[in-house]
Scaffold this active site. Structure first.
Site, mmCIF file in Angstrom:
data_model
loop_
_atom_site.group_PDB
_atom_site.id
_atom_site.type_symbol
_atom_site.label_atom_id
_atom_site.label_comp_id
_atom_site.label_asym_id
_atom_site.label_seq_id
_atom_site.Cartn_x
_atom_site.Cartn_y
_atom_site.Cartn_z
ATOM 1 N N ASP A 27 0.806 -1.219 0.000
ATOM 2 C CA ASP A 27 0.000 0.000 0.000
ATOM 3 C C ASP A 27 0.841 1.272 0.000
ATOM 4 O OD1 ASP A 27 -2.511 -0.903 -0.457
ATOM 5 O OD2 ASP A 27 -2.996 -1.265 1.639
ATOM 6 N N TYR A 33 -9.272 0.430 2.984
ATOM 7 C CA TYR A 33 -8.743 0.127 4.318
ATOM 8 C C TYR A 33 -8.225 1.362 5.024
ATOM 9 C CZ TYR A 33 -8.707 -4.790 5.585
ATOM 10 O OH TYR A 33 -9.073 -6.027 6.017
HETATM 11 CU CU LIG Z 1 -7.364 -7.239 6.401
#
Ligand SMILES: [Cu+2]
EC number: 1.4.3.-
Length: 832
Positions: A447, A534
């Site tokens: 990420d 996320y």
């Molecule tokens: Cu996760």
């Protein structure tokens, strides 16, 4: 036991006197009953007189007691009023509490630095970036187009940030060796789409502040065009192809999903890596229900792979289309099969009517849920200071800096005037998925390659930042035509841990002797990076004893997959109708540049195992006993370690030239809070760019050229041949005995989703990170210089009686019950 109040003493005294009088009378009556029989003949009048005397005394006592009690009630009420008034007046004069609405501030105080006189490690000031921008734009040889006007075929500035000065220069200046402050430079990333052979080039620009007539710019890294980071320009080009493709599939979308992309019933997202080597660049995208809040939970099962390898975007095309786990080379082929193949399995997955994926629904029906939850207070005033990027707290001092690559970092962390960590920075966050659809099987992320730093978010007061928190802003220039202002992206607060940092109940020979403890509080610095679905909640905690802790807890929406049938269960868990949570992991990489009692440090890996000691007469017949083995690790390769609880090793970093008072080398130890090592293997195509995953812990000799363990903005586009292969840092196998060391630490967890990941993944018990603790760094625990202790002596015969030191501050006095919950909700591009 607390001292009784004067009023309580007075009431107690009155009743004691009355009690004594009554007792005396009763004794005189008893005395008469002991008299001789002749005396029993005394008149009954005498006895009645005695009885009345007692009754009278009791009545008088009752009247006095009632009067006193009423007086007490009145004066107590009056005292309460007075103490409320006193508390209110104190509240008005609360020192800098950090409580919004009180006299404190939720904003940092004045910085000791400025653009005219910056700290050498400080982030670029907006004014510095503007000077750089104007100087570069006016540079004829660069031929730059402003970002907002640029096409992918133009030259434009993509990002800029501080180019870290050499540590040697910073320490020489910091430590007062009569060396000048290091000159600051910027690192500027420029897309050269207009070049005959397009490239991305990182330039060093400076010295700062630059002016149009006085600056130098020279390239320090060349990136092949095929490895370029994604830009708004490239996404716009992909959007055209995707819109066209979904348009061709409109009938299928209506029949399968209840709406089309044109109708905005569907939306899309994409994955990486975009190919595995430097010869291909392709991206899988997938259609999701465009529901409010949570499209990531509702992938439809319709997926496209777009080939954007060619330098000329007019040659980009849909290379593959997938529907219900079947891949087709062309859209026409899918449409033909859908319409004409009798055995074709069609999806029937309209958007759910039950908005289970929304979280704003509030049903406070649980017992006591209607009451307000506990809050933090700074009763005696804020005990930490935030002045610009510089934070100080009860002996701790550090700078907060930031990078668009992976978020906030910490520079020059010192405790009690000695540096412990020169740099602490998160480097990478792997999230590699598994599943049948392309959306899962092609999603092998780091990420940091999606701009984890620039995914900063304003924190929510009362959720991620308590009422006592100080908000700090972050500025980054990334993928935009101007610097971005991330308001309230960092929260700094002192936390009540609600637990002792140390306590003891001491039992002497004649009962409880004393009880003591120190109330544990710590400074917290929090940053949240929301990478699409996320939310990485990064919490850095600084404890009173010189320990510090790093924690990452993930929340937010899962990147869900479409659950087609029971065959999907080997890759995850069905969590709703046609929705599954797919198996994935979270492995984070941190750079910890420790300086323990100086820069010359050594890793001592302390092992514990049973050995045989036949000469010891006190051992059982097996002659087995546990013993320590100290292993001063000589080289980088030897420092590679994977966490293995069945073969425990305590990782310490020590300075063998700096003993404490007991002749033991001063050091710090690592506690890794990790639930899993990476399962990645070298057989995977993306392994070279992910080779940092191999170990839990590696130490390398610090080098300016080994600044970051990953460059995933580039390497996620060709991970098989990355620009930075981390193991290259290690495999030259240099000596690491008494050298300036960098520790590269990995912590991870495997996320096997469950129904409770809907709507949002919850944090409890999922944190991963590490703690750094003093390990013979001091001569004893560093606690004696704190006040927040309680010592209660129970045994007055002990010489220690009277040593009662209590943290008596009253929490209510400086508490503001209606904090400011205003929320900017902005990370404003171009606001500076
Ligand atoms: Cu996760």
């Amino acid at each position: 036991m607390p001292n009784p109040s004067p009023k309580a003493v007075f009431v107690f005294s009155v009743f004691s006197v009355l009690n004594q009088i009554v007792q005396m009378e009763l004794r005189s009556l008893d005395g008469s009953s002991d008299a001789s029989p002749s005396k029993k003949a005394r008149s009954s009048m005498q006895q009645e007189l005695m009885t009345w005397r007692i009754i009278s005394l009791l009545l008088i006592g009752a009247v006095i007691g009632l009067s006193v009690a009423l007086g007490v009630i009145y004066t107590t009420h009056k005292d309460l009023e007075e103490s409320e008034a006193l508390a209110a007046s104190r509240r008005d004069s609360c020192p800098a509490t950090g409580i919004p609405g009180a006299s404190g501030s939720s904003k940092p105080g004045p910085s000791p630095f400025s653009a005219a006189d910056p700290h050498p490690l400080e982030d670029l000031y907006p004014s510095e970036t503007q000077d750089i921008f104007h100087a570069l734009m006016s540079n004829a040889s660069l031929q730059l187009t402003p970002y907002d006007d640029a096409a992918l075929s133009d030259n434009f500035i993509w990002a800029m940030e501080l180019d870290q000065p050499a540590k040697f220069d910073v320490l020489n200046w910091r430590d007062g060796n009569n060396q000048p402050k290091p000159i600051r430079f910027a690192r500027v990333v420029i897309f050269h789409g207009a070049w005959a052979v397009p490239e991305v080039v990182e330039y060093r620009v400076g010295p700062l502040p630059v002016s149009a007539s006085n600056f130098r710019v020279w390239p320090v890294r060349h990136v092949p065009w095929i490895m370029r980071p994604m830009t708004v320009q490239e996404y716009d080009l992909l959007e055209g192809i995707i819109t066209d493709a979904f348009g061709q599939l409109a009938t299928i979308c209506t029949e399968s999903f209840g709406g089309t992309y044109d109708e905005e019933a569907l939306t899309w997202t994409d994955s990486s890596p975009r190919g595995y080597n430097r010869t291909e660049r392709h991206t899988w995208v997938w259609a999701m229900h465009n529901v409010d809040g949570a499209p990531y939970l509702l992938p439809t099962g319709l997926e496209l792979m777009i080939d954007h390898t060619d330098v000329d975007p007019s040659n980009w095309f849909v290379k593959s289309v997938a529907y219900n786990l079947q891949a087709y080379d062309t859209i026409a082929e899918l449409i033909d099969q859908y319409n004409n193949n009798a055995s074709f399995v069609k999806i029937n997955f309209p958007a759910p009517t039950d908005p289970y994926y929304l979280i704003e629904q509030s049903k406070p029906t649980r017992q006591n849920a209607q009451h307000a939850s506990p809050r933090h207070v700074n009763p005696g005033g804020q005990r930490f200071t935030v002045n610009g990027p510089q934070v100080e707290y009860l002996g701790w001092k550090f700078l907060i800096t930031s990078s668009f690559r992976s978020g906030i970092s910490f520079s020059d962390i010192s405790f009690l005037n000695e540096t412990i960590v020169y740099e602490l920075s998160q480097q990478a966050a792997a999230a590699t998925y598994s599943g049948r659809p392309a959306a899962q099987s092609a999603s092998q992320y780091d990420d940091s390659g999606w701009g984890m730093g620039a995914a900063a978010q304003p924190l929510i007061r009362g959720v991620a930042c308590p009422e006592t928190g100080v908000f700090a802003d972050v500025f980054m220039w990334w993928n935009s035509g101007n610097i971005s202002h991330f308001q309230g992206a960092v929260c700094i607060f002192e936390k009540d841990l609600g637990t002792p940092i140390a306590s003891h109940f001491n039992k002497g020979n004649d009962g409880l002797d004393f009880a003591t403890g120190i109330h544990s509080t710590a400074l917290v610095v929090r940053f949240i990076s929301t990478v699409y679905n996320y939310d990485y909640v990064l919490t850095y905690t600084f404890f009173l004893d010189g320990s510090m802790d790093v924690d990452m807890s993930a929340t937010g929406y899962m990147q869900a997959g479409r659950w087609a049938d029971a065959n999907d269960n080997q890759f995850g868990t069905r969590v709703q109708d046609q929705v599954m949570g797919n198996l994935h992991d979270h492995i984070l990489n941190f750079k910890v540049d420790l300086d323990i009692a100086g820069t010359a440090n050594t890793v001592d890996s302390i092992g514990v195992a049973y050995d045989t000691f036949p000469e010891n007469p006190f051992l059982p017949p097996s002659k087995l006993a546990k013993k320590l083995t100290h292993n001063l690790i000589a080289t980088e390769m030897a420092s590679k370690m994977r966490l293995n609880p069945s073969n425990p090793h305590l990782i310490t970093v020590i300075n063998t030239d700096e003993p404490n008072a007991w002749g033991v080398s001063r050091g710090y130890k690592f506690h890794l809070h990790s639930q899993a090592n990476s399962l990645q293997t070298p057989a995977l195509e993306w392994w070279p760019a992910f080779s940092w995953l191999e170990n839990s812990f590696v130490a390398t000799k610090r080098k300016e050229s080994e600044h970051r363990s990953v460059e995933h903005f580039y390497d996620m586009n060709a991970p098989d041949v990355p620009l930075v292969r981390f193991l290259d840092f290690v495999e030259d196998d240099e000596s690491i005995l008494q050298e300036d060391l960098v520790l590269w630490v990995n912590v991870g967890s495997i996320h096997i989703p469950s129904a409770e990941d809907i709507p949002l993944t919850t944090i409890a018990g999922q944190g991963i990170g590490f703690t750094l603790r003093p390990f013979n760094y001091f001569d004893a625990a560093k606690l004696e210089d704190l006040r927040q202790r309680i010592y209660i002596a129970y045994n007055p015969a002990r010489p220690s009686v009277g040593l009662v030191e209590v943290d008596t501050a009253k929490a209510s006095e400086c508490f503001q019950s209606t904090p400011d919950y205003s929320f900017s909700g902005s990370n404003l591009y171009g606001d500076h």
